[in-house]
Scaffold this active site. Structure first.
Site, PDB file in Angstrom:
ATOM      1  N   LYS A   1       5.321   8.917   8.942  1.00 30.72           N
ATOM      2  CA  LYS A   1       5.195   8.252  10.117  1.00 30.72           C
ATOM      3  C   LYS A   1       6.437   8.877  11.224  1.00 30.72           C
ATOM      4  O   LYS A   1       6.042   9.798  11.919  1.00 30.72           O
ATOM      5  CB  LYS A   1       4.929   6.752  10.224  1.00 30.72           C
ATOM      6  CG  LYS A   1       3.741   6.445   9.275  1.00 30.72           C
ATOM      7  CD  LYS A   1       3.365   4.926   9.343  1.00 30.72           C
ATOM      8  CE  LYS A   1       2.424   4.525   8.360  1.00 30.72           C
ATOM      9  NZ  LYS A   1       0.933   4.629   8.631  1.00 30.72           N
TER      10      LYS A   1
ATOM     11  N   TYR B   1       0.789  -1.126  -0.102  1.00 30.78           N
ATOM     12  CA  TYR B   1       0.031   0.037  -0.072  1.00 30.78           C
ATOM     13  C   TYR B   1       1.077   1.237  -0.158  1.00 30.78           C
ATOM     14  O   TYR B   1       1.762   1.491   0.863  1.00 30.78           O
ATOM     15  CB  TYR B   1      -0.811   0.129   1.139  1.00 30.78           C
ATOM     16  CG  TYR B   1      -1.869   1.289   1.409  1.00 30.78           C
ATOM     17  CD1 TYR B   1      -2.905   1.407   0.489  1.00 30.78           C
ATOM     18  CD2 TYR B   1      -1.586   2.326   2.429  1.00 30.78           C
ATOM     19  CE1 TYR B   1      -3.793   2.504   0.878  1.00 30.78           C
ATOM     20  CE2 TYR B   1      -2.381   3.206   2.539  1.00 30.78           C
ATOM     21  CZ  TYR B   1      -3.258   3.652   1.692  1.00 30.78           C
ATOM     22  OH  TYR B   1      -4.206   4.397   2.031  1.00 30.78           O
TER      23      TYR B   1
ATOM     24  N   ASP C   1       9.434   2.454  -0.479  1.00 31.18           N
ATOM     25  CA  ASP C   1       8.405   3.119   0.386  1.00 31.18           C
ATOM     26  C   ASP C   1       8.594   2.709   1.599  1.00 31.18           C
ATOM     27  O   ASP C   1       8.337   1.763   2.180  1.00 31.18           O
ATOM     28  CB  ASP C   1       6.928   2.719  -0.219  1.00 31.18           C
ATOM     29  CG  ASP C   1       5.849   3.355   0.513  1.00 31.18           C
ATOM     30  OD1 ASP C   1       6.475   3.965   1.838  1.00 31.18           O
ATOM     31  OD2 ASP C   1       4.749   3.311   0.486  1.00 31.18           O
TER      32      ASP C   1
HETATM   33  N1  HOZ Z   1      -1.208   3.865   6.230  1.00 27.66           N
HETATM   34  C1  HOZ Z   1      -1.629   3.128   7.518  1.00 27.66           C
HETATM   35  C2  HOZ Z   1      -1.505   1.980   7.810  1.00 27.66           C
HETATM   36  N2  HOZ Z   1      -1.604   1.054   6.875  1.00 27.66           N
HETATM   37  C3  HOZ Z   1      -3.061   3.705   8.106  1.00 27.66           C
HETATM   38  C4  HOZ Z   1      -3.383   4.805   7.962  1.00 27.66           C
HETATM   39  C5  HOZ Z   1      -4.635   4.874   7.430  1.00 27.66           C
HETATM   40  O1  HOZ Z   1      -4.921   4.648   6.324  1.00 27.66           O
HETATM   41  O2  HOZ Z   1      -5.481   5.661   8.196  1.00 27.66           O
END
Ligand code: HOZ
Length: 430
Positions: free
Chosen positions: A267, A144, A239
């Site tokens: 993050k 993702y 990423d």
């Molecule tokens: N990207 C984050 C973990 N997969 C989550 C953040 C979100 O989508 O709220």
């Protein structure tokens, strides 16, 4: 209109926010029940609006590697608020944070700050397309990279959690440019590169997959990606939004010794405020506006609060280098959960890379998207609810990584493993 009762926050939320949330993964849709509303965080704990305490393994989905409210981060932000919230001009802390990142991350000589992981990957891909003059990108099933158009193809995180097909609203002409192949499968990467010679601008990968549970790169996978991209003129993009400063001080590229052309960060880099970045060699990054033609911009990029929080957090990490401790603690957590499952005859496998971890309820070890899809998501849902009931907050999805922080210790671990055992018993019965 009369005042609406505070105890029905969830009803109120659903009336005014789609699904009651500001980001889909928070909604508990795949695990059932209602999400709790947090009131405060303290060290390894979250407290909800009713005062219930949870050992927190979500940690705001990764940023809080020092736990909630680390004094150095809080003080830095408080100090920054006193001199101004945003200026729209360069600030000193922006330079200091950039210098520290360049120092720590092997593949970064220059960096551009943005405000979210989505922005960082979207911009990195634009840069890759801009400098190579190619349009296709290659990603991996279950990885993702945020929610921009090019990446919502066999994506992990909330897309997988909610079982959505690739999102409506993404123009076909754009998603057709995205090729998605199985993680850990170098042969598929090679054949895609052969099939589209001189067309693939970038291969983008989470070096440790963290948005489909946690899946480690198999031996030689990242090295292989480096080799084939170099040979075919595609850029390699790591990423590291999740892994950056998390699995090692210099990120996964430092841990595995594979240096990509471009890196995206988020993050941990912001200490809990909305900060992200992308970076790479000077030669590539000077193609970004204003030095180069690839346009990218942002009103709040490099804002003083985010820079202060990120700088404070990274300085603590650079000084204390807590990575061995984090890895040991996380290893004990994962083996404790797996031992509890084994005792009860519940099929499970798990892994951790530093303080990023995951457990799958499945017969076989999981190496890719299809393997993760075969895990017992129903058992996970009741196990999740039982853990929550006992004050242990894991990510509300079988397809998200967990995190620990420097303030998680034996006390939280012992409590968690006790709760996990009970939760497994209850989930089996239920
Ligand atoms: N990207 C984050 C973990 N997969 C989550 C953040 C979100 O989508 O709220």
């Amino acid at each position: 209109m009369g005042k609406i009762d505070d105890s029905r926050l969830w009803e109120r939320a659903r009336r005014v926010l789609p699904g009651g949330v500001s980001s889909p993964v928070r909604s508990f849709r795949s695990v059932g029940g209602e999400p709790f509303f947090s009131e405060r965080g303290e060290g390894p704990y979250l407290y909800d609006v009713d005062g219930k305490r949870y050992v927190d393994y979500v940690l705001s989905w990764g940023p809080l590697i020092l736990g909630h409210g680390h004094p150095a981060v809080v003080e830095a932000v408080e100090r920054a608020t006193r001199t101004g919230l945003t200026f729209g001009t360069p600030v000193k802390t922006e330079v200091e944070l950039a210098e520290l990142i360049v120092d720590l991350v092997p593949g970064i000589e220059m960096v551009r700050f943005v405000s979210s992981g989505t922005e960082s990957t979207m911009s990195a891909i634009r840069l890759a397309r801009g400098v190579t003059g190619r349009e296709r990108i290659l990603k991996f099933d279950g990885c993702y990279h945020g929610h921009s158009d090019s990446f919502l193809v066999r994506a992990g995180s909330g897309v997988a959690t909610l079982g959505l097909p690739d999102s409506p609203g993404v123009p076909l002409s754009l998603s057709e440019l995205t090729i998605s192949v199985p993680f850990n499968d170098l042969d598929c990467v090679r054949s895609s590169l052969d099939r589209y010679p001189d067309e693939i601008a970038a291969v983008i990968v989470e070096p440790v997959m963290g948005n489909f549970g946690l899946i480690e790169p198999m031996h030689g996978f990242l090295e292989g990606l480096r080799e084939v991209t170099r040979a075919t003129g595609a850029l390699l993009v790591f990423d590291e939004v999740m892994t950056g400063f998390r699995v090692a001080l210099g990120g996964a590229q430092d841990l595995y010794g594979v240096v990509p052309d471009l890196t995206t960060l988020g993050k941990v880099i912001g200490g809990g405020l909305p900060v992200a970045a992308f970076g790479g060699s000077r030669e590539l990054m000077e193609q970004v506006a204003p030095t180069g033609p690839v346009y990218q911009a942002g009103t709040l990029s490099g804002n003083p609060l985010g820079m202060a929080a990120g700088l404070a957090q990274l300085r603590v990490l650079a000084r204390e280098r807590p990575y061995d401790h984090l890895a040991r603690l996380t290893g004990r957590l994962v083996s404790g959960i797996l031992a509890a499952a084994e005792e009860r005859g519940i099929p499970a496998s798990g892994a951790h890379v530093g303080s990023m971890w995951g457990v799958f309820f499945a017969e076989d070890p999981v190496h890719d998207y299809d393997g993760a899809k075969r895990t017992d998501t129903e058992f996970f849902a009741s196990y999740f609810r039982e853990c929550l009931e006992r004050g242990v907050f894991f990510a509300p999805s079988p397809f998200e990584a967990g995190f620990t922080s420097t303030v998680h210790g034996p006390e939280q671990l012992e409590y968690t493993l006790m709760a996990v055992g009970e939760a497994m018993d209850a989930a089996r019965v239920g």
